[in-house]
Design an enzyme around this catalytic site. Structure first.
Site, mmCIF file in Angstrom:
data_model
loop_
_atom_site.group_PDB
_atom_site.id
_atom_site.type_symbol
_atom_site.label_atom_id
_atom_site.label_comp_id
_atom_site.label_asym_id
_atom_site.label_seq_id
_atom_site.Cartn_x
_atom_site.Cartn_y
_atom_site.Cartn_z
ATOM 1 C CD GLU A 209 29.252 15.147 38.206
ATOM 2 O OE1 GLU A 209 30.251 14.382 38.514
ATOM 3 O OE2 GLU A 209 29.550 16.531 38.727
ATOM 4 C CD GLU A 218 36.922 8.825 38.755
ATOM 5 O OE1 GLU A 218 37.907 9.470 39.062
ATOM 6 O OE2 GLU A 218 36.102 7.837 38.778
ATOM 7 C CG ASN A 256 27.225 5.000 45.776
ATOM 8 O OD1 ASN A 256 26.381 6.104 46.779
ATOM 9 N ND2 ASN A 256 28.325 6.199 45.699
#
Length: 356
Positions: A209, A218, A256
């Site tokens: 990831e 990200e 989340n």
């Protein structure tokens, strides 16, 4: 001259002595790793118990060799035993007894454990006050298979650095071990093999990831505004573009951040930047997802490993909607390769069901 009676008697006595002589160390097979009641065994796997080797005929857990039909008795053995060898003479563990650092005990599973923290007789198998396994030989001198970390984590700092040679300095080992307290069952459930497999599986997915723990956030900033689900009653108080992927498992979406913050007692909905500013918080969010979220899968990644479903099911729980069932086999294989590398570093087999 001896009588016929005396000769016959002598011969019979000699024969009797031969029949009762115990098998010598040279004749007896070496003991396999000592059987553990918490370990999962599949057909063909070996274990030793009470000085005898056994082979599992099919899947089993908690069924004692010698008393269950699932085990084939392979005969007497000597030495070895992955810490449960017959040459060890350390005292049996007694619950409620005070043990100092360095105390070595023999547990009911036949393995030996050493105290890495002073404790009042905590169970060696379910606590991190003891470290295992220890192999005893030549009078009972133990040799650790991997030096213990005070946190009880099955991955040492040296192994962590070996796994992530180019990691960002933000992702500290101390931050990871500090985060373990949030979910004590993480990488501390089941046998030593299962614990190491879970740690390897978690770190392999994390590596995938983040590009080897290089990226904290990200990289595609164009995606940032997409992670706000305005239909949630609490909305996106930190801003439309504030809930992009962060941390080891790239936590994203306002719901989340809300769920992770509530579980961890952190204000992540209003301050999601904590995940990219505090290494311990970042690791905690990753472990939170691992331990509590099914994602696009049918179970948590933690349950996938400890219940024997295999590494492939952890992929499904993290990014299965895009990668599994032929969605992106190259990405799946990338995760599998990293998992195999990490299990090799930890000295443990990867198990089956590697892909999804």
């Amino acid at each position: 001259m001896k009588s016929i009676y005396a000769l016959v008697t002598t011969a019979l006595l000699a024969l009797a002595m031969l029949t009762v002589l115990p098998m010598t160390a040279a004749q007896a097979a070496a003991c396999a790793t000592a059987w553990s009641s918490s370990a999962v065994y599949t057909g063909g796997m070996q274990a030793s118990h009470n000085g005898r080797n056994y082979t599992a005929k099919w899947w089993t857990q908690g069924e004692t060799p010698g008393g269950a039909q699932v085990w084939r008795d392979d005969g007497a053995c000597t030495g070895g035993g992955g810490g449960g060898g017959t040459t060890c003479n350390y005292p049996n563990w007694v619950a409620g007894t005070q043990y100092n650092v360095g105390a070595i005990v023999r547990y009911t599973d036949g393995n030996h454990y050493i105290a890495v923290h002073a404790n009042p007789g905590y169970d060696p198998v379910i606590s991190h006050w003891f470290w295992d396994p220890y192999t005893c030989s030549g009078g009972g001198t133990p040799t650790p298979t991997n030096p213990p970390d005070p946190s009880g984590f099955v991955v040492s700092e040296a192994q962590f650095n070996q796994m992530f040679p180019s990691r960002n300095s933000f992702y500290t080992y101390s931050g990871l071990t500090a985060a373990l307290s949030a979910y004590p069952a993480f990488a501390k459930t089941g046998s030593d093999t299962v614990r190491k497999q879970e740690a390897a599986a978690f770190l392999a997915n994390v590596s995938h990831e983040t590009g080897g723990l290089v990226h904290i956030v990200e990289q595609n900033t164009a995606n940032y505004p997409h992670y706000c689900d305005a239909t949630q009653s609490y909305g996106c108080p930190a801003g439309q573009a504030a809930y992009y992927g962060r941390g080891p498992i790239q936590l994203s979406w306002n719901f989340n951040y809300k769920a992770a913050g509530d579980a961890l007692g952190l204000p992540l909905l209003t301050n999601p930047w904590l995940v990219q500013q505090d290494a311990s918080v970042a690791w905690k969010t990753a472990i939170w997802y691992w331990m509590t979220q099914n994602g696009p899968g049918t179970m948590t990644p933690h349950n996938a490993i400890v219940n024997g479903y295999g590494f492939g099911e952890t992929i499904r729980s993290i990014n299965g909607a895009l990668e599994c069932n032929g969605g992106n086999p190259a990405q799946v294989q990338s995760r599998v390769a990293k998992y195999q590398q990490f299990t090799q570093i930890l000295g443990v087999t990867p198990g089956g069901n590697l892909t999804c």
